[in-house]
Design an enzyme around this catalytic site. Structure first.
Site, mmCIF file in Angstrom:
data_model
loop_
_atom_site.group_PDB
_atom_site.id
_atom_site.type_symbol
_atom_site.label_atom_id
_atom_site.label_comp_id
_atom_site.label_asym_id
_atom_site.label_seq_id
_atom_site.Cartn_x
_atom_site.Cartn_y
_atom_site.Cartn_z
ATOM 1 N N GLU A 39 0.878 -1.172 0.000
ATOM 2 C CA GLU A 39 0.000 0.000 0.000
ATOM 3 C C GLU A 39 0.919 1.227 0.000
ATOM 4 O OE1 GLU A 39 -2.271 0.339 3.662
ATOM 5 O OE2 GLU A 39 -3.948 1.281 2.633
ATOM 6 N N VAL A 40 0.942 1.928 -1.114
ATOM 7 C CA VAL A 40 1.760 3.145 -1.193
ATOM 8 C C VAL A 40 0.874 4.315 -0.779
ATOM 9 C CG1 VAL A 40 2.871 4.761 -2.809
ATOM 10 C CG2 VAL A 40 3.397 2.319 -2.917
#
Ligand code: 3H9
Length: 704
Positions: A456-457
């Site tokens: 998850e950026v």
């Protein structure tokens, strides 16, 4: 331009498949008529003694049937017919009187492998891109182009079942070992070797005694029943495809080829119209889409990355180090504050690389070059040239901010990206004291990093687009499926998990048995129940995040005093061997620790016998509603990202398609009604997201 070309030389026909303007070869309607006319040409040419079939693409032999067609099929009969159609196409090769050879270089999957099974010989290249398998089960299907019928007649039954039930893709050498291909050669000589096979003539393949025995009824039944047991324990009967595969193979092996193929087509037809298969196909296209997504809406692009620094050599840091040196093939400098910590982290990476060597996935020289990319340090030496520094230390804001300052001081004019691996601390907070907040980004990995597929950026308010795009690109190179979310407390995955877990704890406080809560959610399809999950993640970690979310969302995510009592009793979960479950030698986390009830002040546990349906609804709808809030507030860029994030990061049951697809399948009016009921009964924490109300009002769904 044509998909197939036919060249004839010295009595051998070479058919090359090379779909124009596409990176893949797939069996589609467009390829069917050309295929048939080429085969008619070969059939009618008496001068031919053999045919070689190859691909004109560098890394792809044939990726199977065109999956997009499945989305247009509406009835079981249509699906049955499409399987029969493919059977007919493949039978034309099987019926050729001349010697046929498939020259396999690159991915050979699903219908691709099924096509190759009708050839007299299969020769494969030793290229890394040669991967052979039947991944249909991952689409909720069975191999419907002759796979369930021919594969167990070509390779030993346990191997065929393993391939069909897991979708595992074999290397050429593994395929050779189980008898799936006849020879493995360098790709440069693949075509020559394939041509030489024609001289061998039609093979006289008699199956060995062991294989015949394996197919005999009692032995077959035993192998199948063992496989069924395994499937049931892994899937709890939630997935129709593996069970249908077992049944089709079992019955098909007792039939003639024709009858078995018909049975296979029926099974394919039944599966293709199941909601589970439809959702798997959606997931396939969503992940394919994500592969191309740069993560930003502008045309900013990723910058090249040659050196990565990792701060903290714990389980997380070492895992990040491993995927970076192994998959991303980038140099990593790993730093820790203690010699022991650093040594442990380096050894962790070493062990994972050794494992690959021992399993012959890599050669000794590759082992050496992977390990040569990793160096360790107790100070910042070697960090000056880092393109990206990823911190994987404690969830301590001031520590992270200090690291930002250290890296900024070191890098001088170099525009080093600082990525913080946090599960809940807002990126804007980490960037608050930075000189270059535009270079700060979140990279939330899941533990164990080498196994968990999601990254998850998190893009902070000031994060530059090129920084987000570079983090996304690095994640993809590390083998991750990457979603990009905007900054906010708990981002997406942590945020939706908190109300889910807290609702489960609330049920415990109301007197529902812990085991019953976990069993209920597992029966819905979650890999582990919510209470067990808290033990796994760490109760202290969860409790900390609840406070953060409560500060941000007030009554909607209220605090629970039960959690404090658990912590006051020094229960942090699996990591310190004390939690909701019993981690003693004889239980090893399998049984609930009964003493937990008195710790949290629950008398007579299990007195509240709520139905599974009620338990599932309360816990699940807490998550679904929060997911909708995340989309409504722009934390999520799309429902697609929310579905993929929940499936790959939290184990949300894939057959539902993810929280948003699941809500769509229930219908938003139904979701609204459920939430309104829960809201009326339990208060603010179930206040429906406005987005749900709006969509229900407009009779729309998240995707429609
Ligand atoms: C089957 O065969 C059923 C039969 O048993 C019975 C039938 C009756 N169909 O993933 P990428 C597209 S079921 C349609 O980014 P990579 C993909 O969507 C099939 N499209 O590349 C994308 O399109 P776009 C069993 C397909 O190098 C483009 O190709 N086979 C298919 O990372 C590039 O894909 C499978 O399940 C397809 N079969 O990975 C294999 N395959 O550019 C599924 C690819 O327009 N495919 N595309 O977005 C894969 O696993 C990967 O795509 C592959 C390449 C490993 C091949």
């Amino acid at each position: 331009m044509a998909i197939f070309t036919l060249e004839k030389n010295n009595g051998i026909a070479l058919v090359t498949m090379d779909t124009p303007d596409s990176p893949q070869n797939v069996l589609s309607e467009a390829s069917q008529s050309e295929y048939e006319s080429i085969l008619a040409d070969i059939r009618n040419d008496n001068s031919l003694k053999g045919m070689v079939f190859a691909s004109g693409k560098k890394d792809v032999f044939l990726a199977g049937a065109d999956i997009s067609i499945f989305q247009t099929i509406e009835t079981q009969e249509q699906a049955y017919e499409s399987s029969k159609l493919l059977h007919g196409m493949l039978q034309q090769v099987a019926d050729l009187p001349i010697t046929t050879v498939a020259a396999i270089n690159g991915v050979c999957l699903g219908g691709g492998l099924e096509l190759s099974l009708v050839f007299d010989y299969r020769v494969a290249s030793d290229s890394k891109s040669t991967r052979i398998g039947v991944p249909e089960v991952q689409l909720g299907l069975l191999p419907g182009g002759g796979g369930t019928t021919r594969l167990p007649r070509v390779v030993p039954l346990p191997d065929a079942l393993d391939m069909m039930l897991t979708g595992r893709q074999l290397s050429a050498s593994r395929a050779k070992k189980i008898g799936l291909v006849d020879e493995v050669v360098a790709s440069s000589i693949l075509l020559d070797v394939a041509h030489n096979y024609v001289a061998k003539g039609k093979p006289n393949r008699k199956s060995g005694f062991k294989d015949r025995l394996m197919r005999m009824s009692p032995v077959r039944q035993f192998v199948i029943s063992q496989a069924r047991k395994k499937v049931m324990s892994q899937t709890k009967g939630k997935y129709p495809a593996p069970l249908k595969i077992l049944d089709t193979v079992n019955r098909g092996l007792a039939m003639s080829l024709d009858k078995a193929l018909d049975l296979e087509a029926k099974g394919f037809g039944e599966l293709l119209v199941t909601p589970e298969s439809k959702q798997f196909v959606n997931i396939f296209f969503a992940t394919t889409d994500l592969k191309k997504d740069t993560g930003v809406d502008s045309d900013a692009t990723a910058r090249p990355i040659s050196n990565v620094g990792v701060l903290g050599a714990g389980l997380m840091g070492a895992g990040i180090g491993y995927v970076t040196v192994d998959k991303a093939k980038t140099t990593v400098r790993l730093k820790d504050i203690s010699v022991e910590g650093l040594a442990k982290g380096m050894a962790y990476v070493g062990k994972l690389v050794d494992k690959k060597l021992n399993r012959r996935r890599i050669k000794p020289h590759q082992h050496q070059s992977i390990m040569a990319r990793l160096t360790g340090s107790l100070d910042y030496r070697g960090f000056k040239n880092s393109d990206v520094v990823i911190e994987a230390v404690f969830e301590d804001l001031s520590l992270k901010q200090r690291m930002v300052a250290d890296i900024e001081a070191l890098s001088g004019n170099k525009e080093t990206i600082f990525a913080t691996n946090t599960s809940a601390i807002p990126i804007d907070d980490v960037a608050a004291t930075a000189k270059h907040p535009e270079r700060i980004v979140g990279m939330h990995y899941f533990s164990p990093v080498e196994k968990m597929p999601l990254l998850e950026v998190i893009s902070g308010t000031k994060t530059a687009d090129w920084v987000t795009a570079t983090a996304v690109e690095l994640g993809k190179k590390q083998g991750k499926t990457v979603i990009v979310v905007n900054d906010g407390p708990g981002f997406y995955t942590t945020r939706v998990l908190v109300p889910y877990n807290m609702e489960a704890v609330r049920l415990v406080l109301e007197g529902v048995a812990i085991q019953e809560i976990d069993n209920s959610l597992e029966s819905f399809g979650m890999p582990v129940g919510p209470i067990k999950l808290m033990d796994e993640v760490g109760i202290d970690v969860g409790a900390h995040i609840v406070v953060t979310l409560n500060q941000a969302f007030g009554d909607r995510i209220p605090l629970i005093d039960g959690v404090d009592k658990v912590l006051a009793d020094e229960r942090m979960g699996k990591k310190n061997g004390k939690g909701f479950y019993d981690y003693s030698e004889d239980s090893k986390g399998k049984r609930v620790d009964q003493s937990i009830y008195s710790v949290i002040g629950v008398e007579n546990p299990g007195r509240n016998e709520l139905s599974r349906q009620v338990i599932i609804e309360r816990v699940l709808f807490s998550m679904l509603n929060e997911a909708a809030y995340c989309l409504q507030e722009g934390i999520l860029r799309s429902a697609r990202d929310g579905d993929i994030g929940a499936i790959f990061g939290l184990g949300f049951p894939p057959f539902t398609g993810g929280p948003f697809r699941y809500m769509d399948s229930l219908g938003l009016t139904e979701v609204r009604a459920k939430l309104e009921g829960l809201h009326a009964e339990h208060g603010q924490r179930f206040k429906p997201a406005q987005l749900i109300l709006d969509l229900a009002e407009q009779s729309k769904g998240f995707y429609s």
